[in-house]
Design an enzyme around this catalytic site. Structure first.
Site, mmCIF file in Angstrom:
data_model
loop_
_atom_site.group_PDB
_atom_site.id
_atom_site.type_symbol
_atom_site.label_atom_id
_atom_site.label_comp_id
_atom_site.label_asym_id
_atom_site.label_seq_id
_atom_site.Cartn_x
_atom_site.Cartn_y
_atom_site.Cartn_z
ATOM 1 N N LYS A 120 0.819 -1.220 0.000
ATOM 2 C CA LYS A 120 0.000 0.000 0.000
ATOM 3 C C LYS A 120 0.848 1.263 0.000
ATOM 4 O O LYS A 120 0.444 2.281 -0.543
ATOM 5 C CB LYS A 120 -0.979 0.008 1.176
ATOM 6 C CG LYS A 120 -2.098 -0.994 0.995
ATOM 7 C CD LYS A 120 -3.332 -0.643 1.786
ATOM 8 C CE LYS A 120 -4.448 -1.621 1.408
ATOM 9 N NZ LYS A 120 -5.692 -1.404 2.087
ATOM 10 N N LYS A 201 -4.470 -10.011 -6.182
ATOM 11 C CA LYS A 201 -5.653 -10.204 -5.344
ATOM 12 C C LYS A 201 -6.759 -9.235 -5.766
ATOM 13 O O LYS A 201 -6.480 -8.067 -6.058
ATOM 14 C CB LYS A 201 -5.241 -9.922 -3.897
ATOM 15 C CG LYS A 201 -6.333 -10.042 -2.883
ATOM 16 C CD LYS A 201 -5.850 -9.610 -1.504
ATOM 17 C CE LYS A 201 -6.101 -8.149 -1.211
ATOM 18 N NZ LYS A 201 -7.323 -7.832 -0.485
ATOM 19 N N LYS A 204 -10.654 -3.851 -3.273
ATOM 20 C CA LYS A 204 -11.593 -2.733 -3.389
ATOM 21 C C LYS A 204 -10.909 -1.564 -4.067
ATOM 22 O O LYS A 204 -11.474 -0.935 -4.956
ATOM 23 C CB LYS A 204 -12.013 -2.252 -1.998
ATOM 24 C CG LYS A 204 -12.981 -3.125 -1.302
ATOM 25 C CD LYS A 204 -13.506 -2.356 -0.090
ATOM 26 C CE LYS A 204 -13.418 -3.177 1.168
ATOM 27 N NZ LYS A 204 -12.299 -2.833 2.038
HETATM 28 P P1 ATP Z 1 -8.551 -2.639 0.153
HETATM 29 O O1 ATP Z 1 -8.225 -2.803 -1.288
HETATM 30 O O2 ATP Z 1 -9.240 -1.341 0.493
HETATM 31 O O3 ATP Z 1 -7.443 -3.021 1.087
HETATM 32 P P2 ATP Z 1 -9.777 -5.222 0.347
HETATM 33 O O4 ATP Z 1 -10.596 -5.570 -0.839
HETATM 34 O O5 ATP Z 1 -8.440 -5.864 0.516
HETATM 35 O O6 ATP Z 1 -9.703 -3.653 0.447
HETATM 36 P P3 ATP Z 1 -10.459 -5.401 3.170
HETATM 37 O O7 ATP Z 1 -11.398 -4.448 3.831
HETATM 38 O O8 ATP Z 1 -9.005 -5.168 3.375
HETATM 39 O O9 ATP Z 1 -10.703 -5.520 1.595
HETATM 40 O O10 ATP Z 1 -10.834 -6.873 3.608
HETATM 41 C C1 ATP Z 1 -12.030 -7.286 4.221
HETATM 42 C C2 ATP Z 1 -12.044 -8.795 4.347
HETATM 43 O O11 ATP Z 1 -12.123 -9.385 3.037
HETATM 44 C C3 ATP Z 1 -10.792 -9.379 4.987
HETATM 45 O O12 ATP Z 1 -11.158 -10.495 5.782
HETATM 46 C C4 ATP Z 1 -9.970 -9.814 3.816
HETATM 47 O O13 ATP Z 1 -9.071 -10.854 4.127
HETATM 48 C C5 ATP Z 1 -11.040 -10.292 2.853
HETATM 49 N N1 ATP Z 1 -10.584 -10.177 1.460
HETATM 50 C C6 ATP Z 1 -10.182 -9.056 0.835
HETATM 51 N N2 ATP Z 1 -9.861 -9.306 -0.437
HETATM 52 C C7 ATP Z 1 -10.059 -10.643 -0.625
HETATM 53 C C8 ATP Z 1 -9.914 -11.525 -1.745
HETATM 54 N N3 ATP Z 1 -9.490 -11.070 -2.897
HETATM 55 N N4 ATP Z 1 -10.221 -12.820 -1.583
HETATM 56 C C9 ATP Z 1 -10.671 -13.297 -0.392
HETATM 57 N N5 ATP Z 1 -10.834 -12.524 0.694
HETATM 58 C C10 ATP Z 1 -10.542 -11.213 0.597
#
Ligand code: ATP
Ligand code: LTN
Length: 339
Positions: A120, A201, A204
């Site tokens: 990040k 991955k 968001k």
């Molecule tokens: P950002 O990009 O803002 O970091 P993010 O999509 O990684 O957001 P988080 O809020 O960090 O989402 O994660 C919320 C939950 O979703 C956590 O338990 C995280 O492990 C899970 N998660 C996030 N992305 C994935 C993915 N690609 N596959 C499975 N689980 C995920």
């Protein structure tokens, strides 16, 4: 660690209101949460303080709206506020307060090793100190509820290990205070990859900028279908599971996580068949999950007072658990005048 022998084991987890939730968040986190509700005492929080770690990405009005959106999505995914405590992190001040105490107990070397910080901070314009100390706040979230299990996607494993390590360090410095938590990661769906770039991955933040990257939980049915039908695979045309590319593995994982089968069982049905069949069925399976979720979401957002009443009650229940744990930690560390 006093009354813990007599109650159900506890679960705590959270999602940042930092963008549109996607199918990775659902399959990696929310889907497992709802199945834990009978066995555990559950705390699910919308971690808005974490969303501030990249302030350029979240305007205040958007953060407020996303906080409600994420809370409503918890409920729409099957979290029952009668059985689970649903609350907003910043409304329970113990989180920020314990975060400071744990920040002081966090060796800089441990924070510097976090892979999420490394990735990040590469993409942020300016790197705020909160991005580095983020794991200490997450540790506070978990330790305040004496959580036994923390259900998350695979990317969060390192942060939960950090929470364990910092809890152990605090206990060593000040005497036994915190319970050590464990990560709970689903066998399938724990790491859903971007549809446009299956070596990354699904996230968001990337989804906000790149259409075709993520499947948003609130995306329109035709957008969901289009994203899946256009998902990057490889130059082949029929599935050979033993040699499947990351894009095909990802599609099979999505299907398997939804159907509750193993990827091998799903893949066997498509072996030797054209990629289009797999994509069409994945699109149908995803829509089968998202259609009822969207409908429940619309109902929840349509009832203005309901969500507020759930979050008010949730914050109160959360404070009742978190405040005594915070008080204990402060006394252990010698803060204030109480002994
Ligand atoms: P950002 O990009 O803002 O970091 P993010 O999509 O990684 O957001 P988080 O809020 O960090 O989402 O994660 C919320 C939950 O979703 C956590 O338990 C995280 O492990 C899970 N998660 C996030 N992305 C994935 C993915 N690609 N596959 C499975 N689980 C995920
Ligand atoms: N860091 C997590 C969100 C999060 C969390 C938590 C998850 C903040 N506090 C406590 C589990 C338990 C993420 O998903 N990025």
């Amino acid at each position: 660690m006093t009354e813990s022998n007599h109650r159900k084991p506890r679960v705590l987890s959270g999602v940042q209101p930092s963008g549109a939730l996607h199918i990775g968040n659902y399959l990696g986190a929310l889907l497992q949460w709802k199945d834990l509700q009978d066995t555990y005492e559950n705390f699910f929080c919308v971690v808005d303080l974490h969303a501030l770690t990249v302030p350029e990405n979240v305007k205040p009005a958007v953060l407020r709206e996303k906080t409600l959106e994420v809370a409503a999505l918890y409920l729409a995914s099957g979290i029952d506020p009668k059985r689970s405590t649903v609350f907003v992190q910043s409304e329970v001040s113990a989180h920020a307060e314990l975060a400071w105490v744990l920040t002081c107990a966090s060796p800089l070397g441990w924070l510097n090793r976090m892979t999420q910080f490394k990735s990040k901070s590469e993409s942020a314009h300016t790197v705020g100190a909160g991005l580095l100390t983020y794991p200490a706040l997450m540790a506070a979230d978990i330790l305040l509820y004496e959580a036994d299990q923390v259900p998350v996607g695979a990317d969060q494993k390192q942060h939960i290990e950090f929470a364990r390590d910092v809890a152990a360090r605090f206990n060593e410095l000040y005497g036994p205070t915190f319970k050590l938590p464990n990560p709970m990661i689903p066998p399938t769906g724990a790491r859903i990859m971007g549809l446009d770039a299956p070596e990354q991955k699904m996230s968001k933040s990337t989804g906000e900028k790149a259409p075709g990257h993520a499947i948003g939980l609130l995306d329109a049915p035709n957008a969901v279908k289009k994203a899946i039908m256009r998902a990057v695979t490889d130059t082949g045309s029929e599935l050979v599971w033993a040699e499947a590319s990351p894009g095909l593995k990802n599609l099979v994982s999505i299907y398997a996580a939804i159907s509750g089968e193993t990827p091998d069982v799903v893949a066997a049905r498509y072996e030797g068949r054209g990629y289009g069949y797999l994509k069409k069925d994945v699109a149908e399976a995803v829509e089968g999950t998202l259609a009822p979720l969207r409908a429940r979401y619309a109902e929840i957002r349509g009832d203005v007072g309901y969500l507020d009443s759930v979050l008010d009650a949730g914050a109160e229940r959360a404070r009742a658990v978190a405040d005594p744990v915070l008080a204990r930690a402060k006394i252990a560390a010698g803060l204030g005048r109480t002994r």
